[in-house]
Design a protein around this motif. Structure first.
Motif, PDB file in Angstrom:
ATOM      1  N   GLU A   1      -0.746   1.121 -13.749  1.00  0.00           N
ATOM      2  CA  GLU A   1      -1.075  -0.308 -13.775  1.00  0.00           C
ATOM      3  C   GLU A   1      -2.231  -0.652 -14.708  1.00  0.00           C
ATOM      4  N   GLY A   2      -2.905   0.362 -15.216  1.00  0.00           N
ATOM      5  CA  GLY A   2      -4.041   0.077 -16.076  1.00  0.00           C
ATOM      6  C   GLY A   2      -4.766   1.340 -16.448  1.00  0.00           C
ATOM      7  N   ALA A   3      -6.063   1.198 -16.695  1.00  0.00           N
ATOM      8  CA  ALA A   3      -6.887   2.348 -17.079  1.00  0.00           C
ATOM      9  C   ALA A   3      -8.246   2.242 -16.405  1.00  0.00           C
ATOM     10  N   HIS A   4      -8.758   3.381 -15.991  1.00  0.00           N
ATOM     11  CA  HIS A   4     -10.109   3.480 -15.440  1.00  0.00           C
ATOM     12  C   HIS A   4     -10.879   4.443 -16.325  1.00  0.00           C
ATOM     13  N   LEU A   5     -11.967   3.991 -16.901  1.00  0.00           N
ATOM     14  CA  LEU A   5     -12.732   4.772 -17.869  1.00  0.00           C
ATOM     15  C   LEU A   5     -14.142   4.990 -17.353  1.00  0.00           C
ATOM     16  N   THR A   6     -14.589   6.233 -17.405  1.00  0.00           N
ATOM     17  CA  THR A   6     -15.973   6.576 -17.090  1.00  0.00           C
ATOM     18  C   THR A   6     -16.625   7.135 -18.343  1.00  0.00           C
ATOM     19  N   ALA A   7     -17.673   6.500 -18.807  1.00  0.00           N
ATOM     20  CA  ALA A   7     -18.370   6.929 -20.025  1.00  0.00           C
ATOM     21  C   ALA A   7     -19.652   7.660 -19.643  1.00  0.00           C
ATOM     22  N   CYS A   8     -19.812   8.859 -20.198  1.00  0.00           N
ATOM     23  CA  CYS A   8     -20.941   9.721 -19.850  1.00  0.00           C
ATOM     24  C   CYS A   8     -21.697  10.120 -21.111  1.00  0.00           C
ATOM     25  N   PRO A   9     -22.981   9.774 -21.224  1.00  0.00           N
ATOM     26  CA  PRO A   9     -23.755  10.267 -22.367  1.00  0.00           C
ATOM     27  C   PRO A   9     -24.013  11.763 -22.286  1.00  0.00           C
ATOM     28  N   ALA A  10     -23.877  12.332 -21.058  1.00  0.00           N
ATOM     29  CA  ALA A  10     -24.028  13.769 -20.857  1.00  0.00           C
ATOM     30  C   ALA A  10     -23.228  14.135 -19.622  1.00  0.00           C
ATOM     31  N   PRO A  11     -22.801  15.387 -19.493  1.00  0.00           N
ATOM     32  CA  PRO A  11     -22.043  15.782 -18.300  1.00  0.00           C
ATOM     33  C   PRO A  11     -22.794  15.444 -17.020  1.00  0.00           C
ATOM     34  N   GLY A  12     -22.063  14.874 -16.055  1.00  0.00           N
ATOM     35  CA  GLY A  12     -22.668  14.520 -14.786  1.00  0.00           C
ATOM     36  C   GLY A  12     -23.370  13.186 -14.766  1.00  0.00           C
ATOM     37  N   ASN A  13     -23.558  12.558 -15.924  1.00  0.00           N
ATOM     38  CA  ASN A  13     -24.273  11.285 -16.019  1.00  0.00           C
ATOM     39  C   ASN A  13     -23.273  10.170 -16.275  1.00  0.00           C
ATOM     40  N   ARG A  14     -22.859   9.492 -15.203  1.00  0.00           N
ATOM     41  CA  ARG A  14     -21.912   8.389 -15.338  1.00  0.00           C
ATOM     42  C   ARG A  14     -22.681   7.114 -15.670  1.00  0.00           C
ATOM     43  N   LEU A  15     -22.756   6.802 -16.959  1.00  0.00           N
ATOM     44  CA  LEU A  15     -23.539   5.652 -17.391  1.00  0.00           C
ATOM     45  C   LEU A  15     -22.865   4.349 -16.998  1.00  0.00           C
ATOM     46  N   LEU A  16     -21.556   4.249 -17.231  1.00  0.00           N
ATOM     47  CA  LEU A  16     -20.848   3.027 -16.879  1.00  0.00           C
ATOM     48  C   LEU A  16     -19.367   3.321 -16.727  1.00  0.00           C
ATOM     49  N   THR A  17     -18.664   2.393 -16.081  1.00  0.00           N
ATOM     50  CA  THR A  17     -17.226   2.506 -15.897  1.00  0.00           C
ATOM     51  C   THR A  17     -16.550   1.226 -16.345  1.00  0.00           C
ATOM     52  N   LEU A  18     -15.280   1.348 -16.638  1.00  0.00           N
ATOM     53  CA  LEU A  18     -14.452   0.206 -17.014  1.00  0.00           C
ATOM     54  C   LEU A  18     -13.117   0.370 -16.307  1.00  0.00           C
ATOM     55  N   ALA A  19     -12.662  -0.676 -15.665  1.00  0.00           N
ATOM     56  CA  ALA A  19     -11.338  -0.668 -15.044  1.00  0.00           C
ATOM     57  C   ALA A  19     -10.579  -1.884 -15.545  1.00  0.00           C
ATOM     58  N   GLY A  20      -9.523  -1.656 -16.298  1.00  0.00           N
ATOM     59  CA  GLY A  20      -8.747  -2.744 -16.877  1.00  0.00           C
ATOM     60  C   GLY A  20      -7.311  -2.687 -16.416  1.00  0.00           C
ATOM     61  N   ARG A  21      -6.709  -3.850 -16.269  1.00  0.00           N
ATOM     62  CA  ARG A  21      -5.324  -3.945 -15.802  1.00  0.00           C
ATOM     63  C   ARG A  21      -4.413  -4.319 -16.963  1.00  0.00           C
ATOM     64  N   LEU A  22      -3.299  -3.618 -17.061  1.00  0.00           N
ATOM     65  CA  LEU A  22      -2.295  -3.939 -18.063  1.00  0.00           C
ATOM     66  C   LEU A  22      -1.491  -5.161 -17.645  1.00  0.00           C
ATOM     67  N   GLU A  23      -0.994  -5.888 -18.631  1.00  0.00           N
ATOM     68  CA  GLU A  23      -0.122  -7.010 -18.321  1.00  0.00           C
ATOM     69  C   GLU A  23       1.179  -6.526 -17.690  1.00  0.00           C
ATOM     70  N   ARG A  24       1.671  -5.379 -18.171  1.00  0.00           N
ATOM     71  CA  ARG A  24       2.866  -4.752 -17.602  1.00  0.00           C
ATOM     72  C   ARG A  24       2.620  -3.252 -17.533  1.00  0.00           C
ATOM     73  N   PRO A  25       3.232  -2.569 -16.550  1.00  0.00           N
ATOM     74  CA  PRO A  25       2.907  -1.158 -16.321  1.00  0.00           C
ATOM     75  C   PRO A  25       3.363  -0.244 -17.456  1.00  0.00           C
ATOM     76  N   PHE A  26       2.743   0.938 -17.502  1.00  0.00           N
ATOM     77  CA  PHE A  26       3.200   2.008 -18.389  1.00  0.00           C
ATOM     78  C   PHE A  26       3.893   3.072 -17.545  1.00  0.00           C
ATOM     79  N   MET A  27       4.664   3.933 -18.206  1.00  0.00           N
ATOM     80  CA  MET A  27       5.298   5.070 -17.541  1.00  0.00           C
ATOM     81  C   MET A  27       5.246   6.287 -18.452  1.00  0.00           C
ATOM     82  N   ALA A  28       5.149   7.451 -17.844  1.00  0.00           N
ATOM     83  CA  ALA A  28       5.198   8.719 -18.576  1.00  0.00           C
ATOM     84  C   ALA A  28       6.285   9.566 -17.931  1.00  0.00           C
ATOM     85  N   ILE A  29       7.351   9.829 -18.668  1.00  0.00           N
ATOM     86  CA  ILE A  29       8.501  10.593 -18.173  1.00  0.00           C
ATOM     87  C   ILE A  29       8.507  11.954 -18.850  1.00  0.00           C
ATOM     88  N   ASP A  30       8.753  12.987 -18.096  1.00  0.00           N
ATOM     89  CA  ASP A  30       8.853  14.340 -18.636  1.00  0.00           C
ATOM     90  C   ASP A  30       9.882  14.353 -19.769  1.00  0.00           C
TER      91      ASP A  30
END
Length: 464
Positions: free
Chosen positions: A74-103
């Motif tokens: 349904e979207g994407a959740h992004l965690t941006a880290c300037p260094a490992p273990g340091n979660r500086l900020l997050t972004l959660a965005g919703r797609l207008e229509r879903p994506f799918m990944a098929i084998d």
């Protein structure tokens, strides 16, 4: 009836073959493996997450056989880290229509069988250059959709459009079961990105596996020599998974409980390699002087970081078929091949390639602006909605990179875009995104040099 040959039974080649059969062409598809070998003996060639614009072509061709079974991202959740273990900020965005990944193994198996049922011909053989000479002599047009295999060398690298001469990431992919479909505190089913400045990326993609069904495809994109780059020399899926669990526990502890139950979905369900991003010229000349044209990864190789390979292939296949039909009975000469690819590159290929290269660069100024601006809100519902619009716009660019890529490439346009979406001057929006820390602290956490003393106080806009 004009005769067209397609060499390659991956996604782009099969879609083009189906579309041409539907349009009335005499199509022969050459595959180096049988449908059963695709299904039971092959490794997945990629994650193949497709967004709505690419999925639309599959639906038009009656090939969307897994719509009711596959998980819908349904979207994407992004965690941006300037260094490992340091979660500086997050972004959660919703797609207008879903994506799918098929084998892709499941997909190629079914689509090859379906192609024969619909009147296309499938020939099982590994095509060499001498054999390609014979195929080109027998057909009005020969299309090479063989991925990045040996036949790719027929097509000259376009240096002007290929800024990277080497792979920018060492890439590991694995199909896993065990982790639940979803994440605590995230009110949608997303692809989940963890981005580490100067180190690389790890992301988890909702996936429909050929045997396990709804599950996950997990990727690590390691900048060579960095802390994520620990998979070199791993020779089995079990070894890959063990290293991945250690990395998640150490560098991505917030996902450790989610990932610790992961098991390989099948013994072939992993890859360990690298991709050199490249755009190739659309005319390949055989020793005889006959010409062939590329499709999919053979024409444009993309690092998986932006999830654009399969999307680009679908769009390129649609463009190719449209240009074939429009060309009528005229010969498919080098000029036509060039014009056909340039039409695709202007609408889709160029923006896609540039967007992918922006992601490979880490967080250039335009992307950093968006990340910080979407993060700040004073709690009012209308302001939260405006901030969310920024996140949604960024996420929907994965569906159509032409939407926002020209904006994030230009800091001035990004600042105007932020003001348009948030109703705030860009320095105010970005300062709000600092979530209560000063500019100096934000710069330090991002690993950036201190602001020059002569810079204006609102120089948060120059974070990257």
């Amino acid at each position: 009836m004009r005769k067209i040959a397609i060499v390659g039974s991956g996604q782009a080649g099969l879609l083009a073959a189906h579309a041409l059969v539907k349009t009335g062409y005499d199509v022969t598809l050459y595959s180096d493996r049988t449908p059963e070998q695709w299904l039971n003996e092959s490794k997945p060639t990629g994650t193949a997450a497709r967004f709505d614009m690419a999925l639309a072509f599959e639906r038009e061709l009656g090939l969307a056989f897994w719509e009711d079974a596959a998980p819908r991202g349904e979207g994407a959740h992004l965690t941006a880290c300037p260094a490992p273990g340091n979660r500086l900020l997050t972004l959660a965005g919703r797609l207008e229509r879903p994506f799918m990944a098929i084998d892709l193994r499941l997909q190629s198996h079914r689509w090859m069988l379906e192609l024969e049922a619909r009147g296309g011909k499938v020939v099982i053989e590994a095509v060499t250059i001498p054999r390609l000479e014979e195929i080109a002599a027998e057909n009005d047009l020969t299309v090479v959709a063989a991925g990045r295999a040996d036949l790719c060398r027929l097509f000259e690298r376009d240096a002007a459009r290929s800024p990277h001469a080497d792979a920018q990431r060492n890439v590991v992919m694995m199909c896993v079961t065990g982790p639940k479909l979803g994440f605590d505190g995230v009110p949608l089913l997303p692809v989940k990105f963890n981005l580490f400045a100067g180190i690389g990326e790890a992301f988890w993609v909702p996936y429909h596996h050929k045997d396990a069904g709804p599950s996950w495809n997990c990727l690590f994109e390691a900048i060579p020599g960095g802390p994520l780059d620990r998979f070199q020399g791993a020779k089995s899926g079990e070894e890959i998974l063990a290293i991945a669990k250690d990395l998640v526990k150490e560098l991505i502890p917030w996902d450790h409980d989610w990932f610790k139950t992961a098991e390989l979905s099948d013994k072939h369900g992993w890859q360990n390699g690298r991709v050199v991003p490249a755009v190739r010229k659309p005319v390949g000349r055989l020793p005889s002087g006959r010409i062939v044209t590329p499709l999919g990864d053979t024409a444009m190789s993309l690092d998986p970081i932006g999830g654009q390979g399969a999307n680009s292939g679908n769009k390129m296949a649609r463009n190719l078929v449209e240009c074939i039909v429009a060309h009528g009975e005229r010969p498919f000469d080098a000029g036509w091949m060039t014009r056909t690819f340039e039409r695709f590159y202007a609408r889709h290929g160029g923006p896609t390639d540039r967007f992918n290269n922006l992601l490979l660069a880490g967080a250039p100024a335009g992307v950093s602006h968006l990340l910080f601006a979407q993060y700040g809100s004073d709690g009012r519902a209308d302001n939260q909605s405006r901030q969310q619009a920024l996140a949604n716009a960024f996420v929907n660019n994965f569906n159509d990179p032409a939407q926002l890529t020209p904006v994030v490439e230009d800091v001035g346009r990004v600042r105007a875009f932020i003001r348009q979406k948030t109703g705030k001057p860009w320095p105010v929006a970005l300062a709000a995104g600092g979530v209560g820390v000063g500019i100096a602290q934000v710069r330090q956490r991002l690993g950036l040099p201190p602001r020059h003393p002569a810079a204006p106080a609102h120089a948060v806009g120059a974070l990257a």
